[in-house]
Design an enzyme around this catalytic site. Structure first.
Site, PDB file in Angstrom:
ATOM      1  N   ASP A   6      -1.155  -1.230 -14.593  1.00 17.43           N
ATOM      2  CA  ASP A   6      -0.283  -2.368 -14.307  1.00 17.43           C
ATOM      3  C   ASP A   6      -0.152  -2.640 -12.810  1.00 17.43           C
ATOM      4  OD1 ASP A   6       1.001   0.073 -14.245  1.00 17.43           O
ATOM      5  OD2 ASP A   6       2.584  -0.464 -15.651  1.00 17.43           O
ATOM      6  N   GLU A  11       6.567  11.839  -2.530  1.00 18.86           N
ATOM      7  CA  GLU A  11       6.132  10.572  -1.929  1.00 18.86           C
ATOM      8  C   GLU A  11       7.305   9.984  -1.148  1.00 18.86           C
ATOM      9  OE1 GLU A  11       4.030   6.344  -3.260  1.00 18.86           O
ATOM     10  OE2 GLU A  11       5.065   7.551  -4.768  1.00 18.86           O
TER      11      GLU A  11
END
EC number: 3.5.4.4
Length: 333
Positions: free
Chosen positions: A16, A200
């Site tokens: 996506d 992250e």
């Protein structure tokens, strides 16, 4: 810089996050969805990162136009199919596509279970036509909360034989892994592999949590592992892989520039780290760019790039027999 005698893989690639700008334009017209621009040239700045974003959450908003045009299950099937076509064009032999059905369903209230089925159908047809080998990783979008993740998990479990692994992605700072312990317990009971986006936006403690509490066998991004020597030792000793995404980490401002990226250090430390794209449609890059432009800019030698390519297959959620067969298939060409 790509060794053509070895399988080329991309094991951290969001389905996506790889919706073609042209497809966004065409689906917008097909379903009468208002877009911020009416030509491909003027649409691209809205759906691709042109300048680095200030943070991960800002980067993720670039994905929104791609899912806003998913007005039917046929549209979901189309983008899944095109993901395999793109992988074939890039010369990939094996790809692991991860996707969040809740995110894909959200704009038009599609049935989450129907989205999972449509993605499976599109990927299967793409593999049949283009000859790429692929497996699917189910993502729970932590940004939307525990209940929404539960709905995604149930949709995956209904088709558990078609799903290879479970992942957790989205707002790492706002929704830590500790909220999702029961979800991952069920995933392990289903026999799935586990990979988690960690390190992250948050620090090394998020990576420790992903491993110790969620059972992660691989870590998505994991750049903050560089801040914890004991963690790097543990990753190397336990062969817990890091799915590195070079350009993505610069575009999200997770890392200042490629020269500062920790991938080279991870490889020098004996950590099993690989090179991947992340969201190629949004980033405007492909796996070839990551190997031939980004990796050298990150200071990797030719041998380190080759090692990262080897690691991509070693880390893949494939059986030993599947890995052997893929090596032999590529070597025979």
């Amino acid at each position: 810089m790509i060794d053509t005698t070895l399988p080329l893989t991309d094991i951290h690639r969001h389905l996506d996050g790889n919706i073609r700008p042209q497809t966004i334009l065409e689906l917008g017209r097909q379903y009468n969805i208002s877009l911020p621009a009416q030509s491909l040239e003027t649409l691209i700045p809205h759906v691709q990162v042109i300048a680095n974003e200030p943070d991960l959450v800002s980067f993720l908003t670039k994905l929104d136009w791609g899912v806003k045009v998913l007005a039917s299950l046929d549209a979901c099937r189309r983008v899944a199919f095109e993901n395999i076509e793109d992988a074939a064009r890039n010369g990939l032999h094996y790809v692991e596509l991860r996707f969040s059905p809740g995110y894909m369903a959200m704009a038009h209230q599609l049935p989450v279970s129907g989205v999972v089925e449509a993605v499976i159908d599109g990927v299967r047809e793409g593999c049949r036509i283009f000859g790429v080998q692929a497996k699917l990783i189910g993502i729970m979008s932590r940004t939307f909360g525990e209940a929404a993740c539960q709905q995604e998990l149930e949709a995956f479990l209904a088709l558990r034989d078609q799903i290879t692994a479970l992942d957790l992605a989205g707002d790492e700072l706002g929704f830590p892994g500790s909220l999702f312990l029961s979800h991952f317990n069920r995933a392990r009971d289903a026999g799935w592999h586990i990979t988690v986006h960690a390190g992250e936006a948050a620090g090394p403690e998020s990576i420790w949590q992903a491993i110790r509490e969620l059972g992660a066998e691989r870590i998505g991004h994991g750049v903050k592992a560089i801040e914890d020597r004991a963690l790097m030792d543990f990753l190397a000793e336990q062969q817990i892989g890091i799915e590195s995404c070079l350009t993505s980490n610069i575009q999200t401002s997770t890392v200042a520039d490629l020269a500062a990226h920790p991938l080279k250090t991870f490889l020098e430390h004996g950590i099993r780290a690989s090179i991947n794209t992340d969201d190629p449609g949004v980033q405007g890059v492909d796996i070839i760019h990551e190997y031939t432009v980004a990796a050298p800019a990150a200071g990797l030698s030719r041998e380190q790039i080759r090692q990262a390519q080897i690691n991509g297959l070693e880390m893949a959620f494939l059986s030993a027999e599947e890995k052997r067969a893929l090596r032999e298939k590529v070597a025979a060409k």
